[in-house]
Design a protein around this motif. Structure first.
Motif, PDB file in Angstrom:
ATOM      1  N   VAL A 124       0.856  -1.182   0.000  1.00 22.20           N
ATOM      2  CA  VAL A 124       0.000   0.000   0.000  1.00 22.20           C
ATOM      3  C   VAL A 124       0.892   1.231   0.000  1.00 22.20           C
ATOM      4  N   GLN A 125       0.821   1.979  -1.066  1.00 23.71           N
ATOM      5  CA  GLN A 125       1.565   3.235  -1.191  1.00 23.71           C
ATOM      6  C   GLN A 125       0.592   4.386  -0.943  1.00 23.71           C
ATOM      7  N   VAL A 126       1.009   5.337  -0.110  1.00 24.42           N
ATOM      8  CA  VAL A 126       0.186   6.502   0.225  1.00 24.42           C
ATOM      9  C   VAL A 126       0.632   7.687  -0.631  1.00 24.42           C
ATOM     10  N   GLY A 127      -0.313   8.502  -1.056  1.00 27.40           N
ATOM     11  CA  GLY A 127      -0.006   9.618  -1.942  1.00 27.40           C
ATOM     12  C   GLY A 127       0.661  10.802  -1.267  1.00 27.40           C
ATOM     13  N   THR A 128       1.605  10.532  -0.393  1.00 29.50           N
ATOM     14  CA  THR A 128       2.451  11.583   0.185  1.00 29.50           C
ATOM     15  C   THR A 128       3.730  11.631  -0.650  1.00 29.50           C
ATOM     16  N   GLN A 129       3.612  12.178  -1.852  1.00 26.92           N
ATOM     17  CA  GLN A 129       4.674  12.071  -2.843  1.00 26.92           C
ATOM     18  C   GLN A 129       5.810  13.070  -2.672  1.00 26.92           C
ATOM     19  N   ARG A 130       5.809  13.828  -1.599  1.00 32.09           N
ATOM     20  CA  ARG A 130       6.989  14.665  -1.334  1.00 32.09           C
ATOM     21  C   ARG A 130       8.237  13.796  -1.171  1.00 32.09           C
ATOM     22  N   LYS A 131       8.054  12.568  -0.697  1.00 32.19           N
ATOM     23  CA  LYS A 131       9.185  11.655  -0.546  1.00 32.19           C
ATOM     24  C   LYS A 131       9.785  11.256  -1.890  1.00 32.19           C
ATOM     25  N   SER A 132       9.038  11.485  -2.961  1.00 29.28           N
ATOM     26  CA  SER A 132       9.527  11.195  -4.306  1.00 29.28           C
ATOM     27  C   SER A 132       9.714  12.467  -5.119  1.00 29.28           C
ATOM     28  N   THR A 133       9.758  13.602  -4.449  1.00 26.04           N
ATOM     29  CA  THR A 133       9.935  14.897  -5.118  1.00 26.04           C
ATOM     30  C   THR A 133      11.429  15.136  -5.342  1.00 26.04           C
ATOM     31  N   PRO A 134      11.880  15.216  -6.607  1.00 19.45           N
ATOM     32  CA  PRO A 134      13.321  15.259  -6.880  1.00 19.45           C
ATOM     33  C   PRO A 134      14.108  16.302  -6.100  1.00 19.45           C
ATOM     34  N   HIS A 135      13.631  17.556  -6.055  1.00 22.56           N
ATOM     35  CA  HIS A 135      14.454  18.560  -5.370  1.00 22.56           C
ATOM     36  C   HIS A 135      14.479  18.335  -3.856  1.00 22.56           C
ATOM     37  N   LEU A 136      13.437  17.700  -3.295  1.00 26.49           N
ATOM     38  CA  LEU A 136      13.448  17.417  -1.861  1.00 26.49           C
ATOM     39  C   LEU A 136      14.301  16.192  -1.544  1.00 26.49           C
ATOM     40  N   ILE A 137      14.410  15.264  -2.495  1.00 26.83           N
ATOM     41  CA  ILE A 137      15.368  14.159  -2.337  1.00 26.83           C
ATOM     42  C   ILE A 137      16.786  14.727  -2.292  1.00 26.83           C
ATOM     43  N   ASP A 138      17.066  15.680  -3.181  1.00 31.25           N
ATOM     44  CA  ASP A 138      18.370  16.356  -3.163  1.00 31.25           C
ATOM     45  C   ASP A 138      18.625  17.017  -1.818  1.00 31.25           C
ATOM     46  N   VAL A 139      17.601  17.717  -1.321  1.00 30.61           N
ATOM     47  CA  VAL A 139      17.722  18.440  -0.050  1.00 30.61           C
ATOM     48  C   VAL A 139      18.038  17.489   1.096  1.00 30.61           C
ATOM     49  N   LYS A 140      17.307  16.388   1.156  1.00 31.59           N
ATOM     50  CA  LYS A 140      17.528  15.419   2.226  1.00 31.59           C
ATOM     51  C   LYS A 140      18.960  14.894   2.202  1.00 31.59           C
ATOM     52  N   CYS A 172      -1.314  19.687   6.410  1.00 28.91           N
ATOM     53  CA  CYS A 172      -0.235  19.403   7.373  1.00 28.91           C
ATOM     54  C   CYS A 172       0.303  17.997   7.178  1.00 28.91           C
ATOM     55  N   VAL A 173      -0.568  17.059   6.776  1.00 34.58           N
ATOM     56  CA  VAL A 173      -0.120  15.677   6.621  1.00 34.58           C
ATOM     57  C   VAL A 173       1.043  15.581   5.638  1.00 34.58           C
ATOM     58  N   HIS A 174       1.028  16.387   4.575  1.00 31.78           N
ATOM     59  CA  HIS A 174       2.131  16.389   3.613  1.00 31.78           C
ATOM     60  C   HIS A 174       3.421  16.890   4.260  1.00 31.78           C
ATOM     61  N   MET A 175       3.334  18.027   4.936  1.00 33.97           N
ATOM     62  CA  MET A 175       4.549  18.628   5.486  1.00 33.97           C
ATOM     63  C   MET A 175       5.088  17.849   6.678  1.00 33.97           C
ATOM     64  N   LEU A 176       4.194  17.366   7.544  1.00 33.67           N
ATOM     65  CA  LEU A 176       4.655  16.561   8.671  1.00 33.67           C
ATOM     66  C   LEU A 176       5.298  15.273   8.171  1.00 33.67           C
ATOM     67  N   ASP A 177       4.695  14.650   7.172  1.00 30.76           N
ATOM     68  CA  ASP A 177       5.263  13.423   6.612  1.00 30.76           C
ATOM     69  C   ASP A 177       6.639  13.682   6.012  1.00 30.76           C
ATOM     70  N   THR A 178       6.797  14.817   5.344  1.00 30.09           N
ATOM     71  CA  THR A 178       8.091  15.179   4.751  1.00 30.09           C
ATOM     72  C   THR A 178       9.149  15.386   5.827  1.00 30.09           C
ATOM     73  N   VAL A 179       8.777  16.101   6.873  1.00 31.19           N
ATOM     74  CA  VAL A 179       9.718  16.355   7.974  1.00 31.19           C
ATOM     75  C   VAL A 179      10.090  15.050   8.670  1.00 31.19           C
ATOM     76  N   ARG A 180       9.115  14.196   8.896  1.00 30.49           N
ATOM     77  CA  ARG A 180       9.398  12.906   9.539  1.00 30.49           C
ATOM     78  C   ARG A 180      10.357  12.081   8.693  1.00 30.49           C
ATOM     79  N   TRP A 181      10.157  12.096   7.390  1.00 27.18           N
ATOM     80  CA  TRP A 181      11.036  11.375   6.463  1.00 27.18           C
ATOM     81  C   TRP A 181      12.444  11.958   6.486  1.00 27.18           C
TER      82      TRP A 181
END
Length: 455
Positions: free
Chosen positions: A162-178, A254-263
């Motif tokens: 089950v994949q959840v649509g919190t796709q910031r984890k697959s956002t190229p520039h945020l992958i770079d940032v991490k 918030c679910v998007h941003m909190l999920d991104t920060v947690r990741w």
């Protein structure tokens, strides 16, 4: 260099590059993608704006045969069937259903995408898993905490991805940032995070009660939620104005941003959650979601603070929906569009740009209502989903991670409602030392629908 900034622009890299080369390039970012060589039988529940968008992104990156579509709005359904027939290789129109249970009863689907309103996510996801399908479900995954627990349990019981649509984890520039900023240690110790949304996105209307159109099954649309008097089609924006169907701006944004920060920071469940807010300004409409809210998600020596207002001006006009990581060595601001690292005590700022793939996927430019900035991220999210299915692994936005982020936002709303901090025990599935709040972890369902079991 651009104005003393280090500038990362992957658009130039992507332009003219083959799919295989693009995908292999992400190996440097911990994304070892390979396109599975098979035809996936796919069904979509909820053929509105984002349901179709998710489906079209999947069609772009994989060999897909869309077998079936389901929606309670006949107009949306027939329109989606026409669009799908033009998009998929076979040119065939999918089978159409108004009741998702009849669609799933065929048991002819490898993958089910769920793009329905939030109050339907849990039942449809669990039923799809029981029918033998892997699931891509939009965020937030649930409208109460125990729905989410039941979804995680079902995914594990039926051994499905089950994949959840919190796709910031697959956002190229945020992958770079991490990789480059957070894991590169440029921030140093991070002990404060701010997240926000200042979009004026709350529907503030007062439509009159009216007859339900013959092409729309309002009773089925409402499902397990309370049956409000019908006052117009709820699609796209209107349903989000009511807590009956979702969890307000916090549950939506918030679910998007909190999920991104947690990741980015490798965070699990918050130790404690508190919140204040309500309808402070926009009191004139039927909407019952908060127009103002502050929530604090507490971790060890770290507070993650959420603020939203659907009125007034943003605190930082450059980052109206975003997160900011405050470290001892610098500050990182990030959004769906860009990111900026500013070091303390001198040194060059570093800027990251969103990736577009307009040249590679020209059909994006003519797709109605597409979020061009999110399309590359959703494509990568779909590829990650397919690879997890092929390899028997957990996807980057696994249902358990989606549950933690969703439930934390729901708990923030419950903390606002009860006017006290809450501590959730995910093992025993209770609010510690708070029986009243524990009862709020499960919403009442409208009959004949039955709330899923968390065990």
């Amino acid at each position: 260099m651009e104005d003393s900034k280090i500038h990362f622009d992957r658009r130039k890299f992507i332009k003219g590059t083959s799919a295989a080369m693009v995908l292999s390039s992400f190996g440097a970012y911990g994304l070892d993608f390979e396109l599975p060589k098979k035809t996936w039988r796919v069904g979509l529940i909820g053929t509105g704006w984002y349901g179709k968008s998710d489906l079209f992104r999947l069609i772009q990156v994989a060999d897909v045969e869309v077998i079936s579509l389901c929606d309670v709005d006949e107009h949306l359904l027939t329109e989606a069937a026409e669009l799908v027939s033009k998009r998929q290789k076979s040119g065939k129109k999918p089978k159409l259903y108004s009741d998702y249970r009849k669609m799933l009863a065929k048991k002819d689907l490898d993958i089910v995408l769920i793009g329905s309103p939030d109050h339907w996510h849990a039942l449809q996801c669990i039923d799809a898993l029981k029918a033998g399908a892997h699931v891509y479900v939009q965020k937030p995954i649930s409208v109460d905490v125990l729905e989410g627990e039941a979804m995680v349990a079902a995914a594990r019981k039926y051994n499905k991805v089950v994949q959840v649509g919190t796709q910031r984890k697959s956002t190229p520039h945020l992958i770079d940032v991490k990789k480059q900023i957070v894991e590169g240690g440029l921030l140093g110790k991070i002990s404060h995070v701010e997240m926000c949304c200042y979009y004026h996105m709350r529907a503030n209307d007062n439509p009159s009660v009216q007859p339900v159109p013959e092409y729309f099954d309002y009773d089925m649309w409402t499902g397990p939620a309370p049956l409000r008097p019908y006052d117009g089609l709820p699609h796209r924006r209107w349903w989000r104005a009511f807590m009956e169907y979702g969890n307000g701006i916090t549950g939506d944004m918030c679910v998007h941003m909190l999920d991104t920060v947690r990741w980015m920071l490798d965070l699990g469940w918050p130790k404690r959650i508190s919140a204040t807010g309500g309808i402070y300004v926009q009191k004139e409409s039927k909407s019952n979601i908060a127009d103002t809210q502050t929530a604090i998600f507490e971790y060890e020596e770290l507070n993650c603070v959420w603020n939203h207002r659907t009125w007034g001006t943003p605190a930082d006009p450059e980052y109206p929906w975003s997160f900011k990581l405050y470290g001892e060595k610098g500050t990182l601001s990030g959004s769906t569009m860009k990111a900026d690292f500013v070091p303390h005590g001198g040194g060059d700022p570093i800027h990251f740009d969103v990736l577009y793939e307009k040249e590679k996927y020209p059909e994006d430019l003519t797709e109605k209502d597409i979020e061009l900035n999110a399309a590359p991220a959703t494509r990568l999210h779909m590829i990650d989903f397919l690879n997890a299915i092929e390899n028997g692994t957990r996807p980057v936005a696994d249902i358990e991670e989606g549950h933690i982020s969703t439930a934390s936002c729901i708990l923030a709303n419950l903390a606002m409602q009860t006017k006290r901090p809450l501590v959730y025990d995910p093992k025993n599935k209770i609010i510690i030392d708070d029986e009243e709040a524990t009862q709020l972890l499960k919403r009442d369902y409208r009959g004949p629908w039955v709330h899923p079991d968390k065990s």
